[in-house]
Motif scaffolding. Structure first.
Motif, PDB file in Angstrom:
ATOM      1  N   THR A  30       0.824  -1.203   0.000  1.00  0.00           N
ATOM      2  CA  THR A  30       0.000   0.000   0.000  1.00  0.00           C
ATOM      3  C   THR A  30       0.861   1.256   0.000  1.00  0.00           C
ATOM      4  O   THR A  30       1.776   1.388   0.831  1.00  0.00           O
ATOM      5  CB  THR A  30      -0.914   0.014   1.245  1.00  0.00           C
ATOM      6  OG1 THR A  30      -1.742  -1.154   1.225  1.00  0.00           O
ATOM      7  CG2 THR A  30      -1.800   1.255   1.227  1.00  0.00           C
ATOM      8  N   GLN A  31       0.568   2.153  -0.916  1.00  0.00           N
ATOM      9  CA  GLN A  31       1.250   3.437  -0.995  1.00  0.00           C
ATOM     10  C   GLN A  31       0.216   4.565  -0.991  1.00  0.00           C
ATOM     11  O   GLN A  31      -0.897   4.391  -1.487  1.00  0.00           O
ATOM     12  CB  GLN A  31       2.068   3.553  -2.286  1.00  0.00           C
ATOM     13  CG  GLN A  31       3.179   2.545  -2.441  1.00  0.00           C
ATOM     14  CD  GLN A  31       3.935   2.769  -3.737  1.00  0.00           C
ATOM     15  OE1 GLN A  31       3.993   1.901  -4.605  1.00  0.00           O
ATOM     16  NE2 GLN A  31       4.551   3.952  -3.875  1.00  0.00           N
ATOM     17  N   ASP A  32       0.602   5.719  -0.493  1.00  0.00           N
ATOM     18  CA  ASP A  32      -0.232   6.901  -0.620  1.00  0.00           C
ATOM     19  C   ASP A  32      -0.312   7.284  -2.098  1.00  0.00           C
ATOM     20  O   ASP A  32       0.704   7.256  -2.797  1.00  0.00           O
ATOM     21  CB  ASP A  32       0.363   8.075   0.172  1.00  0.00           C
ATOM     22  CG  ASP A  32       0.288   7.853   1.662  1.00  0.00           C
ATOM     23  OD1 ASP A  32       1.201   8.314   2.375  1.00  0.00           O
ATOM     24  OD2 ASP A  32      -0.675   7.198   2.114  1.00  0.00           O
ATOM     25  N   PRO A  33      -1.492   7.652  -2.582  1.00  0.00           N
ATOM     26  CA  PRO A  33      -1.623   7.953  -4.013  1.00  0.00           C
ATOM     27  C   PRO A  33      -0.820   9.163  -4.464  1.00  0.00           C
ATOM     28  O   PRO A  33      -0.340   9.207  -5.593  1.00  0.00           O
ATOM     29  CB  PRO A  33      -3.126   8.221  -4.181  1.00  0.00           C
ATOM     30  CG  PRO A  33      -3.767   7.532  -3.034  1.00  0.00           C
ATOM     31  CD  PRO A  33      -2.790   7.625  -1.906  1.00  0.00           C
ATOM     32  N   GLY A  52       3.413  -1.914  -5.289  1.00  0.00           N
ATOM     33  CA  GLY A  52       2.463  -1.017  -4.676  1.00  0.00           C
ATOM     34  C   GLY A  52       1.699  -0.274  -5.754  1.00  0.00           C
ATOM     35  O   GLY A  52       2.057  -0.321  -6.932  1.00  0.00           O
ATOM     36  N   GLY A  53       0.648   0.415  -5.360  1.00  0.00           N
ATOM     37  CA  GLY A  53      -0.195   1.116  -6.317  1.00  0.00           C
ATOM     38  C   GLY A  53       0.422   2.377  -6.895  1.00  0.00           C
ATOM     39  O   GLY A  53      -0.093   2.934  -7.862  1.00  0.00           O
ATOM     40  N   GLY A  54       1.556   2.803  -6.324  1.00  0.00           N
ATOM     41  CA  GLY A  54       2.244   3.977  -6.850  1.00  0.00           C
ATOM     42  C   GLY A  54       1.901   5.250  -6.103  1.00  0.00           C
ATOM     43  O   GLY A  54       0.777   5.410  -5.596  1.00  0.00           O
ATOM     44  N   THR A  55       2.876   6.130  -6.014  1.00  0.00           N
ATOM     45  CA  THR A  55       2.722   7.448  -5.399  1.00  0.00           C
ATOM     46  C   THR A  55       3.152   8.507  -6.392  1.00  0.00           C
ATOM     47  O   THR A  55       4.285   8.460  -6.886  1.00  0.00           O
ATOM     48  CB  THR A  55       3.569   7.574  -4.124  1.00  0.00           C
ATOM     49  OG1 THR A  55       3.139   6.617  -3.156  1.00  0.00           O
ATOM     50  CG2 THR A  55       3.457   8.984  -3.537  1.00  0.00           C
ATOM     51  N   LYS A  56       2.254   9.435  -6.674  1.00  0.00           N
ATOM     52  CA  LYS A  56       2.597  10.524  -7.597  1.00  0.00           C
ATOM     53  C   LYS A  56       3.243  11.648  -6.799  1.00  0.00           C
ATOM     54  O   LYS A  56       2.624  12.215  -5.889  1.00  0.00           O
ATOM     55  CB  LYS A  56       1.352  11.035  -8.311  1.00  0.00           C
ATOM     56  CG  LYS A  56       1.629  12.118  -9.347  1.00  0.00           C
ATOM     57  CD  LYS A  56       0.361  12.521 -10.064  1.00  0.00           C
ATOM     58  CE  LYS A  56       0.646  13.536 -11.138  1.00  0.00           C
ATOM     59  NZ  LYS A  56       1.534  12.990 -12.197  1.00  0.00           N
ATOM     60  N   LEU A  57       4.490  11.950  -7.110  1.00  0.00           N
ATOM     61  CA  LEU A  57       5.222  13.000  -6.411  1.00  0.00           C
ATOM     62  C   LEU A  57       5.202  14.282  -7.222  1.00  0.00           C
ATOM     63  O   LEU A  57       5.591  14.287  -8.396  1.00  0.00           O
ATOM     64  CB  LEU A  57       6.674  12.584  -6.149  1.00  0.00           C
ATOM     65  CG  LEU A  57       7.542  13.651  -5.494  1.00  0.00           C
ATOM     66  CD1 LEU A  57       7.043  13.960  -4.085  1.00  0.00           C
ATOM     67  CD2 LEU A  57       9.013  13.221  -5.477  1.00  0.00           C
ATOM     68  N   THR A  58       4.756  15.343  -6.576  1.00  0.00           N
ATOM     69  CA  THR A  58       4.765  16.669  -7.178  1.00  0.00           C
ATOM     70  C   THR A  58       5.751  17.536  -6.425  1.00  0.00           C
ATOM     71  O   THR A  58       5.722  17.589  -5.187  1.00  0.00           O
ATOM     72  CB  THR A  58       3.362  17.301  -7.116  1.00  0.00           C
ATOM     73  OG1 THR A  58       2.439  16.467  -7.829  1.00  0.00           O
ATOM     74  CG2 THR A  58       3.368  18.686  -7.755  1.00  0.00           C
ATOM     75  N   VAL A  59       6.606  18.222  -7.154  1.00  0.00           N
ATOM     76  CA  VAL A  59       7.561  19.150  -6.552  1.00  0.00           C
ATOM     77  C   VAL A  59       7.046  20.566  -6.777  1.00  0.00           C
ATOM     78  O   VAL A  59       6.881  21.002  -7.926  1.00  0.00           O
ATOM     79  CB  VAL A  59       8.966  18.972  -7.151  1.00  0.00           C
ATOM     80  CG1 VAL A  59       9.935  19.977  -6.515  1.00  0.00           C
ATOM     81  CG2 VAL A  59       9.463  17.548  -6.927  1.00  0.00           C
TER      82      VAL A  59
END
Lengths: 107, 116
Positions: free
Chosen positions: A5-8, A99-106
């Motif tokens: 599980t990952q934060d979206p 995991g479902g993946g986490t989209k990282l925004t900078v």
């Protein structure tokens, strides 16, 4: 649960530190690997065996683990760090999972 | 530096079989496992299965009944077949090398469409 599980989504200010986490029962036994994927590209390996970096990955990218949770930490976030981050491990039968993946925004 | 180059038909009809091949350049097939991973639209990564150069295979239980992974050491290639395609199988399919239990080198990906 047998999954990871990952934060979206996660965001970080430019130059700051961000941690992306991955949780799962299997992480008590098996290491997590981490990948980054940019739009239209194949994933690239960032961390393997919990905290090892392939050549070419900067040391501001690091991995750690504790109990059921693996973490990827990026210090001094840059615009180029934006993308989707995936953790991956395996279960006791040898089945690999992501995991479902986490989209990282900078920001 | 290992490089993976993959190819195969990307436009298929329901019930047809997907066939993809991945060539390994700059490395050896032995001492590694070779894996297939897919990415369905708007979703994450899904491991399909993998093979050792001896031909021993390991499959995702959710796809096992429809998947065959093969290897041809003489050509430095490995392959994927996925039968009985449906629209739910449409996505991007990647080949990859397994190193120290991680996927350290990836092919460029093949976009697969399933439509009548």
């Amino acid at each position: 649960s047998s999954g990871l599980t990952q934060d979206p989504a996660v965001s970080v200010a430019l130059g700051q530190t961000v941690r992306i986490t991955c949780q799962g029962d299997t992480l008590r036994t098996y290491f997590a690997n981490w990948y980054r994927q940019k739009a239209g590209q194949a994933p690239i390996l960032l961390i393997y065996g919990k905290d090892k970096r392939p050549s070419g990955i900067p040391d501001r990218v690091s991995g750690s683990a504790s109990g059921y949770t693996a973490s990827l930490t990026i210090t001094g976030a840059q615009a180029e760090d934006e993308g989707d981050y995936y953790c991956n491990s395996r279960d006791s039968s040898g089945t690999r999972m992501f995991g479902g993946g986490t989209k990282l925004t900078v920001l | 530096q290992v490089h993976l180059q993959q190819w195969g038909a990307g436009l298929l009809k329901p019930s047809e079989t997907l066939s993809l091949t991945c060539a390994v350049y700059g490395g050896s097939l032995s001492a590694h496992r070779w894996s297939w991973v897919r990415q369905l639209p708007g979703k994450g990564l899904e491991w399909i299965g993998e093979i050792i150069d001896s031909g021993i295979t390991f499959y995702n239980p959710s796809l096992k009944s429809r998947v065959t992974i093969g290897v041809d050491p003489s050509k430095m290639q490995f392959s994927l077949e996925l039968t009985a395609l449906t629209a739910a199988d449409a996505g991007i399919y990647y080949c990859a090398r397994v190193y120290s239990a991680a996927l350290d080198c990836w092919g460029q990906g093949t976009l697969v469409n399933v439509s009548s």
